[in-house]
Design an enzyme around this catalytic site. Structure first.
Site, PDB file in Angstrom:
ATOM      1  CB  CYS A  39      -0.912   0.002   1.223  1.00 33.31           C
ATOM      2  SG  CYS A  39       0.028  -0.178   2.740  1.00 33.31           S
ATOM      3  CG  ASP A  41      -0.151   2.982   4.012  1.00 32.46           C
ATOM      4  OD1 ASP A  41      -0.099   3.963   3.246  1.00 32.46           O
ATOM      5  OD2 ASP A  41      -1.179   2.366   4.265  1.00 32.46           O
ATOM      6  CB  CYS A  66      -4.956   2.055   6.372  1.00 29.40           C
ATOM      7  SG  CYS A  66      -4.580   0.436   7.066  1.00 29.40           S
ATOM      8  CB  CYS A 110      -2.799  -2.870   8.063  1.00 30.45           C
ATOM      9  SG  CYS A 110      -3.676  -2.861   6.499  1.00 30.45           S
TER      10      CYS A 110
HETATM   11 FE1  FES Z   1      -1.350   0.118   4.202  1.00 26.90          FE
HETATM   12 FE2  FES Z   1      -3.129  -0.746   5.875  1.00 26.90          FE
HETATM   13  S1  FES Z   1      -3.437  -0.403   3.791  1.00 26.90           S
HETATM   14  S2  FES Z   1      -1.086  -0.260   6.278  1.00 26.90           S
END
Ligand code: FES
Length: 165
Positions: A39, A41, A66, A110
Site C-alpha cells: 500500500c 504506507d 491506514c 496492516c
Molecule cells: Fe497500508 Fe493498511 S493499507 S497499512
C-alpha cells in the site's frame, strides 16, 4: 461480515495512543522504520529504554498507514510498556490481532507494520549501546509478504528505476 471492525479497533483508530506529536525524536533511545509495499504506507516507532533492566518505558509512533495500521500500532504501543526488550521483540502480528479482537482478512497485512518497526527500533537501541551481538535483523527492510517481494527485488527494481511493483 468481512469488513467488520471490532470496537477495540474503532476505539484505537478514533483515539490512537502514544502518537509522537512533538519533534523530540532525539530524546528516544531507539528508532525503527518500516514500510508496506502493498500500500506504500510507512511506520516509525520510537522507544525509551531503562538501561538497568532493559525494559521499555515509552513507546511512540508515527505512520502514514491506514486505520488498521493505526489501531494495531496504538494497541502495540500500550502492550510493550514495562516489557523487556526480549519480550517486546517476540510480539507477533498474531498477538496484536488477538489483542485487537481481529481485523478483516484484507487488512491483516496492516498489522505487521508496528511490530516490524518496533523490532527495528529495538535493534537500533542495541546497535547504539554496544549490544550488536543481540541484533537479530539487519534492519527492517521493506518487504511485502503478501506479494512475496524481497529486499533484493526492491533493490533491483530501484536500480532499474522501476517505480511500481
Ligand atoms: Fe497500508 Fe493498511 S493499507 S497499512
Amino acid at each position: 461480515a468481512k469488513w467488520t471492525y471490532s470496537d477495540k479497533v474503532k476505539d484505537h483508530f478514533m483515539n490512537p495512543r502514544n502518537i509522537l506529536r512533538e519533534d523530540n525524536e532525539a530524546d528516544f533511545h531507539g528508532i525503527g522504520q518500516t514500510g508496506n509495499i502493498k500500500c506504500g504506507d510507512e511506520m516509525i516507532v520510537y522507544i525509551k529504554v531503562d538501561p538497568a533492566d532493559l525494559t521499555i518505558t515509552e513507546c511512540k509512533w508515527r505512520t502514514y498507514g491506514c486505520a488498521s495500521a493505526i489501531a494495531s500500532t496504538s494497541i502495540l504501543s500500550e502492550m510493550v510498556i514495562g516489557m523487556t526488550l526480549d519480550q517486546a521483540y517476540a510480539i507477533t502480528a498474531k498477538d496484536i490481532l488477538k489483542e485487537l479482537g481481529g481485523l478483516p482478512d484484507n487488512k491483516v497485512h496492516c498489522s505487521v507494520l508496528g511490530d516490524k518497526a518496533l523490532r527495528a527500533a529495538i535493534d537500533d537501541y542495541y546497535g547504539k549501546n554496544g549490544m550488536e551481538d543481540r541484533i537479530k535483523t539487519q534492519s527492517a527492510k521493506i518487504v511485502c509478504e503478501c506479494m512475496q517481494v524481497t529486499d533484493e527485488d526492491i533493490e533491483h527494481a530501484v536500480l532499474e528505476g522501476v517505480r511500481s511493483f
